[in-house]
Design a protein around this motif. Sequence first.
Motif, PDB file in Angstrom:
ATOM      1  N   ARG G  82      11.772   0.900  -3.913  1.00 26.12           N
ATOM      2  CA  ARG G  82      10.804   0.409  -4.842  1.00 26.12           C
ATOM      3  C   ARG G  82       9.363   1.696  -4.472  1.00 26.12           C
ATOM      4  O   ARG G  82       8.282   1.370  -4.584  1.00 26.12           O
ATOM      5  CB  ARG G  82      10.017  -0.782  -4.258  1.00 26.12           C
ATOM      6  CG  ARG G  82      11.036  -1.990  -4.370  1.00 26.12           C
ATOM      7  CD  ARG G  82      11.725  -2.121  -5.645  1.00 26.12           C
ATOM      8  NE  ARG G  82      12.913  -3.042  -5.100  1.00 26.12           N
ATOM      9  CZ  ARG G  82      13.954  -3.102  -6.087  1.00 26.12           C
ATOM     10  NH1 ARG G  82      14.138  -2.432  -7.109  1.00 26.12           N
ATOM     11  NH2 ARG G  82      14.972  -3.915  -5.704  1.00 26.12           N
ATOM     12  N   PRO G  85       7.670   2.608  -8.138  1.00 22.40           N
ATOM     13  CA  PRO G  85       6.508   1.724  -8.658  1.00 22.40           C
ATOM     14  C   PRO G  85       5.286   1.380  -7.700  1.00 22.40           C
ATOM     15  O   PRO G  85       4.052   1.474  -7.968  1.00 22.40           O
ATOM     16  CB  PRO G  85       7.230   0.404  -8.695  1.00 22.40           C
ATOM     17  CG  PRO G  85       8.590   0.386  -8.033  1.00 22.40           C
ATOM     18  CD  PRO G  85       9.057   1.812  -7.930  1.00 22.40           C
ATOM     19  N   PHE G  86       5.611   1.513  -6.345  1.00 27.77           N
ATOM     20  CA  PHE G  86       4.365   1.436  -5.188  1.00 27.77           C
ATOM     21  C   PHE G  86       3.526   2.914  -5.669  1.00 27.77           C
ATOM     22  O   PHE G  86       2.319   2.676  -5.979  1.00 27.77           O
ATOM     23  CB  PHE G  86       4.922   1.504  -3.960  1.00 27.77           C
ATOM     24  CG  PHE G  86       3.817   1.606  -3.113  1.00 27.77           C
ATOM     25  CD1 PHE G  86       3.412   0.427  -2.301  1.00 27.77           C
ATOM     26  CD2 PHE G  86       3.004   2.673  -2.623  1.00 27.77           C
ATOM     27  CE1 PHE G  86       2.522   0.254  -1.443  1.00 27.77           C
ATOM     28  CE2 PHE G  86       1.966   2.486  -1.760  1.00 27.77           C
ATOM     29  CZ  PHE G  86       1.800   1.276  -1.029  1.00 27.77           C
ATOM     30  N   THR G  88       3.424   4.758  -8.294  1.00 26.24           N
ATOM     31  CA  THR G  88       2.915   4.519  -9.687  1.00 26.24           C
ATOM     32  C   THR G  88       1.583   3.783  -9.543  1.00 26.24           C
ATOM     33  O   THR G  88       0.580   4.140 -10.109  1.00 26.24           O
ATOM     34  CB  THR G  88       3.799   3.721 -10.561  1.00 26.24           C
ATOM     35  OG1 THR G  88       4.902   4.625 -10.578  1.00 26.24           O
ATOM     36  CG2 THR G  88       3.076   3.708 -11.996  1.00 26.24           C
ATOM     37  N   GLY G  89       1.571   2.594  -8.906  1.00 26.67           N
ATOM     38  CA  GLY G  89       0.188   1.794  -8.555  1.00 26.67           C
ATOM     39  C   GLY G  89      -0.814   2.831  -7.880  1.00 26.67           C
ATOM     40  O   GLY G  89      -1.947   2.718  -8.307  1.00 26.67           O
ATOM     41  N   LEU G  90      -0.323   3.472  -6.722  1.00 28.58           N
ATOM     42  CA  LEU G  90      -1.126   4.186  -6.059  1.00 28.58           C
ATOM     43  C   LEU G  90      -1.658   5.238  -6.937  1.00 28.58           C
ATOM     44  O   LEU G  90      -2.829   5.491  -6.824  1.00 28.58           O
ATOM     45  CB  LEU G  90      -0.598   4.799  -4.901  1.00 28.58           C
ATOM     46  CG  LEU G  90      -1.010   5.789  -3.896  1.00 28.58           C
ATOM     47  CD1 LEU G  90      -2.277   4.982  -3.353  1.00 28.58           C
ATOM     48  CD2 LEU G  90      -0.237   6.207  -2.804  1.00 28.58           C
ATOM     49  N   LEU G  92      -1.919   5.604 -10.181  1.00 31.67           N
ATOM     50  CA  LEU G  92      -2.922   5.191 -11.112  1.00 31.67           C
ATOM     51  C   LEU G  92      -4.406   4.582 -10.682  1.00 31.67           C
ATOM     52  O   LEU G  92      -5.309   4.682 -11.489  1.00 31.67           O
ATOM     53  CB  LEU G  92      -2.321   4.061 -12.165  1.00 31.67           C
ATOM     54  CG  LEU G  92      -1.078   4.430 -12.947  1.00 31.67           C
ATOM     55  CD1 LEU G  92      -0.476   3.355 -13.738  1.00 31.67           C
ATOM     56  CD2 LEU G  92      -1.328   5.483 -13.860  1.00 31.67           C
ATOM     57  N   ALA G  93      -4.194   4.327  -9.384  1.00 28.75           N
ATOM     58  CA  ALA G  93      -5.564   3.645  -9.098  1.00 28.75           C
ATOM     59  C   ALA G  93      -6.214   4.613  -8.357  1.00 28.75           C
ATOM     60  O   ALA G  93      -7.422   4.474  -8.083  1.00 28.75           O
ATOM     61  CB  ALA G  93      -5.250   2.472  -7.754  1.00 28.75           C
ATOM     62  N   SER G  94      -5.779   5.830  -8.066  1.00 28.20           N
ATOM     63  CA  SER G  94      -6.518   6.977  -7.583  1.00 28.20           C
ATOM     64  C   SER G  94      -6.169   8.013  -8.077  1.00 28.20           C
ATOM     65  O   SER G  94      -5.295   8.866  -7.368  1.00 28.20           O
ATOM     66  CB  SER G  94      -6.608   6.819  -5.890  1.00 28.20           C
ATOM     67  OG  SER G  94      -5.203   6.967  -5.557  1.00 28.20           O
TER      68      SER G  94
END
Lengths: 86, 86, 387, 387, 198, 198, 293, 293
Positions: G82, G85-86, G88-90, G92-94
């Motif tokens: 994973r 996807p982790f 990806t979140g990271l 997009l958030a920064s």
Amino acid sequence: MARGSVSIVVERCKACGFCVEFCPSKVLALSDAFNSKGYHPPHAVNPDKCSGCDLCGMYCPDFAIHGYRPGKPEAADAAEKEKEAE
Amino acid sequence: MARGSVSIVVERCKACGFCVEFCPSKVLALSDAFNSKGYHPPHAVNPDKCSGCDLCGMYCPDFAIHGYRPGKPEAADAAEKEKEAE
Amino acid sequence: MTHADPVGVLTGAHFLDGDHAACEGAICAGARFSAGYPITPSTEVVERFSHRAPKIGATFIQMEDELAASIAILGAVWGGVKAFTVTSGPGFSLMMEHIGYAVMTETPCVFIDVQRGGPSTGLPTLPAQADMMQVKWGSHGDYEIIALCPNSPQECFDLTIKAFNLSEKYRVPVFVMMDEVVGHMTEKVVIPRAEEIEIEPRHFTTQDKSSFQLYAPVGEEQTPEMAKAGDGYKVHVTGLTHDERGYPNMTPAVQERMVKRLVTKIRDNAEKICITEQNEVEGADVVVVSYGITSRVAQRAVEMARAKGLKVGTVRLITAWPFPDHVIRAIAPKVKGFVVAELNLGQMVREVERSVAGKCRVAHVGHAGGTVHKPEEILKAIEEVAR
Amino acid sequence: MTHADPVGVLTGAHFLDGDHAACEGAICAGARFSAGYPITPSTEVVERFSHRAPKIGATFIQMEDELAASIAILGAVWGGVKAFTVTSGPGFSLMMEHIGYAVMTETPCVFIDVQRGGPSTGLPTLPAQADMMQVKWGSHGDYEIIALCPNSPQECFDLTIKAFNLSEKYRVPVFVMMDEVVGHMTEKVVIPRAEEIEIEPRHFTTQDKSSFQLYAPVGEEQTPEMAKAGDGYKVHVTGLTHDERGYPNMTPAVQERMVKRLVTKIRDNAEKICITEQNEVEGADVVVVSYGITSRVAQRAVEMARAKGLKVGTVRLITAWPFPDHVIRAIAPKVKGFVVAELNLGQMVREVERSVAGKCRVAHVGHAGGTVHKPEEILKAIEEVAR
Amino acid sequence: MQLTELRIAGFGGQGVIMCASVIGRAASIVENGYATMTQNFGPEARGGACSAQLVLSPTPVLYPYVNKADLMVLMSQEAYVKFAQDIKPGGTLIVEQDLVRVQGLDIPDVKVFAIPATRIAEELGKKMVLNVVMTGFFGAISQLISRESLRKAVLDSVPAAFAELNGKAYDAGYEYGLKHMQSGALDLGEEDPVTITE
Amino acid sequence: MQLTELRIAGFGGQGVIMCASVIGRAASIVENGYATMTQNFGPEARGGACSAQLVLSPTPVLYPYVNKADLMVLMSQEAYVKFAQDIKPGGTLIVEQDLVRVQGLDIPDVKVFAIPATRIAEELGKKMVLNVVMTGFFGAISQLISRESLRKAVLDSVPAAFAELNGKAYDAGYEYGLKHMQSGALDLGEEDPVTITE
Amino acid sequence: MSTPICIQKAPENPVESFLRTDRMPHIWCPGCGIGTTVNCFTRALIDSKTDLNKLSIVSGIGCTGRVAGYVNLDSFHTTHGRAIPFATGLKLASPEMTVVVYSGDGDLFAIGGNHLIHAARRNVDLKVICVNNLTYAMTGGQTGPATPLDVITATAPYGTYDPAFNLPYLVEAAGAVYVARWTTFHVKQLAKSMQEMFKKKGFCFIEVVSPCPTLYQRRNKMGDALDTMKFYKEVSKVKHGAPTNEVGLSKSGEIIVGKFVDRERPDFETMMKAHLEASLGEKYIPAEAPTCS
Amino acid sequence: MSTPICIQKAPENPVESFLRTDRMPHIWCPGCGIGTTVNCFTRALIDSKTDLNKLSIVSGIGCTGRVAGYVNLDSFHTTHGRAIPFATGLKLASPEMTVVVYSGDGDLFAIGGNHLIHAARRNVDLKVICVNNLTYAMTGGQTGPATPLDVITATAPYGTYDPAFNLPYLVEAAGAVYVARWTTFHVKQLAKSMQEMFKKKGFCFIEVVSPCPTLYQRRNKMGDALDTMKFYKEVSKVKHGAPTNEVGLSKSGEIIVGKFVDRERPDFETMMKAHLEASLGEKYIPAEAPTCS
Ligand SMILES: Cc1ncc(C[n+]2csc(CCOP(=O)(O)OP(=O)(O)O)c2C)c(N)n1
Ligand SMILES: Cc1ncc(C[n+]2csc(CCOP(=O)(O)OP(=O)(O)O)c2C)c(N)n1
Ligand code: SF4
Ligand code: SF4
Ligand code: SF4
Ligand code: SF4
């Protein structure tokens, strides 16, 4: 005199022999001695041939060796500092 | 006389119009009447043009219509039986 | 009941660890399919199966993940074989959806979970017994399963066979809940001759094809007969709420009938299913409850306590689920208290507390895992409860 | 505590269903990231968020599955935002590994589970409350989480904010356990002005970069301060057992210290965390325990019982986990019994039984889901216990 | 055979577990007693700390762990530091001579035996068999299990293709042990045999 | 507004839920009372059974379900078969005239009103607005909520681009309702208005 | 030893400041190639002058996955499969962050395969370094999706019979904008590729074929790590721009290395912003560097 | 109605005997293409004379996934995304069975993407029919991995901005031996492709572009189902053997249809048997049709 030098942290070495094999100047050989894990770390058998190219450093999987050109690192340090000042 | 015929289960029809549109012989049209779900099912406006090609049957998403050539299915049945006997 | 197929039965004495023994148990039970995905400390089970499979007419496939492994076995079961998969905590967490699917579709199958320290990646090579509630509750919705806890390589062998037998009998997924210590502990394992090994065959129906209902319950097990793909029964199997024909039928009435049966077939037969090992419970002041490797550690504590003159009995949970309420309930009024020792911070003890219903004390000797208890910790709890 | 960012706060009265209200709650709480994967009956939450996000400086991404969604939000949190995901049973079963990872890495985040009938695919469009044990136990290993149960769209809004606040306070995943009825029930929802909405900000550390320890507990919450990626703290975050620096350290001693703190930070603060709504408990003969939509059905039954002259109190579980043992324990000796009504075949009732410890009767009014109870069923149980 | 508790430890890749397993197999399967082996290992495939505990007994073993060992086989300094203090008074310590410096051991009456198993294995052409050399040495020193039973257990545990090499390694260790027994246990004041630390 | 319990049902695609939602919105948001709407639907995106329950009340609504409805709006035969017997004696039944055959209803004093909402909607150019036609009709027949409040709730519920069409649909339904009220409720003995079943 | 080597005066190994030295020695085996790739990574970071405060590295689980634990950067050791996807979140958030995913072939292509192809499809701005040791090493050398035909593994004791993925081909088909392959023998080229990747926006992928002497080479009688490096030297052929469908690996055949794909395609965030701006105009408020009150 | 149609005497609709007629009417919307694909499927089964007793169909979850529930065959409605691994187990356990996987684009390529590429890699003998309606229909029309750019969905209210997979390309890169695409307009061709697929051993894949008028076309103002069928007719271009990397779909552009890949490669079981036989000789006991005592 050699243009370069190698630095070895013998306790980290696991005697894979990469540095010995891929040193373009054939500076290194594995020694007979054991380190505390039972490996035979390298030593410089032709230290004066060392170019400081650091290929040994790029190959070493255990971060146990690197080559350098004396004097160069200081410059790098200075550059580092400059950057920090920006 | 028409070589083929269509059979329609009006209650299953949802009036998508595929059969009407893609009937190569333009046999069908949607009727004005509703079925119990409120759809207008097709009816054969040119029944004598039907070739029994079953394209309507292949298109109908609701298994509500199919075309056939009278007589043919019996043959198919027979083939079926033959196969079973093997 | 019938007997094991002699193909693959390695009759004799072996020096095996629990993982390897469980694999041999599966083979003796008739497993001819396994799908796996490697994970410490369970991988040895499927590694062994991959060695053994081609020589016994079995198939092993390593899938791309645990989601795949846990449903490939269900496909294989409907193809007609006995099948199992093996994993440990993180992989087990990925199998939760398919536990529910196996329950819902009444697909007999076996899961082996060799428990390591958690949560999350935790302690991959070290023991815990902290998936005990997960195995019961980890999938969404209401359901019941059966879970067994071996405490030696020999039992890893024996209880894996038992697991397959129960899964066929009740058409329910059955879980062999090992812990890393038992999985990696090596001892003598005696494999009997094939004809001495009792096997529950799959109950394939012989009913009429036109009237057979894949989900019509039969007998006091309330468990339907099976058909496999290719038998001509044209089965339909779905994870949706379904009626006796297996057809989706999404109404509260069918839900009630179906889910109720799925749980009562286990709950109503719990006393038959449950196995516990009881020792010197009669006349005891304190009863120690434990399972898996902890039962062997606790036993040393019990011996120490008895040496000090305390009256201590033991209950070992061989079946953890369904929980043997009746056993605990019967003992509770007669003792000062229970000591529950387990390699977690409070799981099966909640069941003991619930069953005891205030009739005596319950002391928990928890442990976050990574190693086993010191017998002294358990002894201390025994002494306290005995006081 | 601080106040909501006015951006995105739709102050006023709205006619919203629970799903939409929960989305507004998340926005008010400061959520600026959501990763989702559609599943009935929860999809409306993220659908609304996908509408709202680009207008409030937030990001929505639809991931390839729930595994991805449930860890993408954790990545986003470490990137510095507040984040949540939304799902229902089958998707929830796929998120189990990442609940453990969120607990282990102490990543504040919110999961919304809109419960439908199970097990497996079950009843996609119909209600249940049967993921209540799963949310507590579905991931491997020992851990504690917080779970809240709204019983109206207004509470879907309010408790989603609460969930974010608790998750920041304890650095723990918090779950909003809706049921399909509440999720799809439409009522008036009043959204206050931003400055009336209390918000727990993320507790970013201001400690010295060289000595800061990402996992050194602070205060009575026993919860460390956070740093985000890019702040210069060079954090290391792992699901392995780790020390205060966050470094993997796979020893029983560190395991004990770390896992113990992960559970005690919730257990020790349980009385502070737990919210229940109690009504006419004083002097009651029977106390009805329920939550979510069932509490509104039960209330009708209670009124019917009171009309018959019975002394009935109610306890509504707003916090289901940690379970308010202390509340039940305090009531148990003073009443004839509890009636626990829930849309499952016996989940939270086990906690009631455990807490009651034999001090009074406990009757369960279970239901396999698909619809709500008939008030008469609950009334019958009340009458029986009152007898 | 009386109840005997053993610990065998070193680092991953030395064959610690196999060494313990061979002894257990010899005791329980070849000689029909009881043996329980448990193991501890870390995430490393090579070089990590690795240890096995072995309880040998004439009756079934209940508690599988070793608190104080009658006999220890230690193949790395790390293992020595971690475990040596848990030898029973009067117990026996066997070490890899080039990898373990025996120092500061103040348990009464411990007998210490050392063998340069790695070098012997290297001389035999395969460093990997150092554990079998060790096993032979252990057999000779401990005299717990007959030479033949232990040898059989070794051969039962290795692929047929390696039987000869392993047989040789076992014998070399055993012979070294016999010789060493005659010359007696080590004097603990001895010189540091190993390690370069620059 | 006194406590009123409604059920609205038909099949997916008819806009059953929106119809209920508009009424609830009018009662609770526009008129500041209380309304609770719950819904039931199946897996079908179109054509499946679909129903909504709506409790309107001057005080907050507790129990959200409708046992016996004061008023029902039924848009399919299936819905009629399933729900019609749960109208309160004296209650009101509103049906889609072309899709529901009112038969066998033996609850005392039920008033039945029918509207060919689908046809009216088709005439307006979009079959989809049949639910808004229904809503208007409901408004006129029930007189529970003011004409304007209900109209506002309709317009608040649809995209601006469709405001005009929906306003028209609402008005058409409302007017039809006013007319119909005057002419009174249906006589249950009436002819079957629908369905061909070959 | 024969030559005195002056350690005191030597400058620090350039890798040193990138390491959490308090965690050394690492767990990797003698001759394991993972450490070598870390050397290249750090050299590439130095040479590309990447802002180390705005760099995160995300790993999955495996021997390679341990890289995250050793580098002194914001680093995330996630769950098996994973990392993407982790990340990806990271990311997009920064959005200002450079996010590197550093993991093994099993982690990225077995359990994590879906995330990989989807991130490539979306063209999320991630820099993926895949150390391909042709096996699941951490768990003891089982067959992985990159294991060639006819090799012995712990779960294929009689040899593998399922064909391997051709990683560059699959990744290109899924949508990556930068795809290269090197072996641990090619330290200079690898470091250069990494540099290029740090500069490129979008989903980038570098496969590094690497020895796992302990579990892969040994079982297959392919010698030790050094033999493997020599083997790489011998059989590798640099073919920049080689069609990826022709670069599949086999047990002992040629290893085509080089930069295979380097194409332009707007990355996910760019697409998102442009699209939302176009649709929403003024109403669009892009996600900024987070504050998280 | 004007014309009396003689229902009594008409032979049964050929699809009828393949249906669980007690479950009719089905749940699909007016004009939904799924039913049309079922017609083609049944015609292909008839024409290929497939033994229906040795045929299983496996679906995931979705509107398309409901096919398993309507066909009167051994049929399995599994979990979302997992039809392929279920089918893999089923196929390996009963090798004599023809196993068809019938599911949606979301099921197969979103949540199930990993299983798909791995089964293709292994070349498991599965016949995959993917009804691609360009959206997640069952859940109400959210963006899926096959949704083209610039379309409105329930989770992309301002239009999609993440590029779609080109399904045939991805499946070919993963290893499929047979890859074709048709639309529901191409009923004859589709039926013929299915026939070919039933005859082919290995991992076969047919994409059927299909209308979801309710959720996709309507939201995108593309008319009703009939309009969509006409659109397919208009924009489709048959190009057998087209390079799969050139057949990506867009919202309103050309739809390349045809048989793109038809190659030979031994399937998983064949590889397995051959390999084990070679390694183990006499000792090899292949898994037979199961008895399961
Ligand atoms: C969910 C889950 N399944 C399985 C594992 C066990 N596991 C850990 S690492 C690994 C394989 C790693 O292989 P690869 O990514 O190739 O990395 P390598 O170790 O070869 O560097 C596996 C299967 C796990 N940790 N979690
Ligand atoms: C684990 C899980 N996640 C999500 C869902 C919800 N779900 C059901 S069908 C579906 C999408 C189906 O899309 P597709 O495969 O394209 O089929 P279609 O309905 O379009 O035919 C989703 C997301 C589910 N049932 N299970
Ligand atoms: S720096 Fe270069 S020349 Fe010097 S030892 Fe290392 S590789 Fe050889
Ligand atoms: S194709 Fe079928 S559903 Fe469509 S109009 Fe014709 S009969 Fe009706
Ligand atoms: S097992 Fe293989 S990949 Fe892992 S550290 Fe050792 S050599 Fe490297
Ligand atoms: S929602 Fe779309 S895919 Fe589903 S049945 Fe309706 S038209 Fe078909």
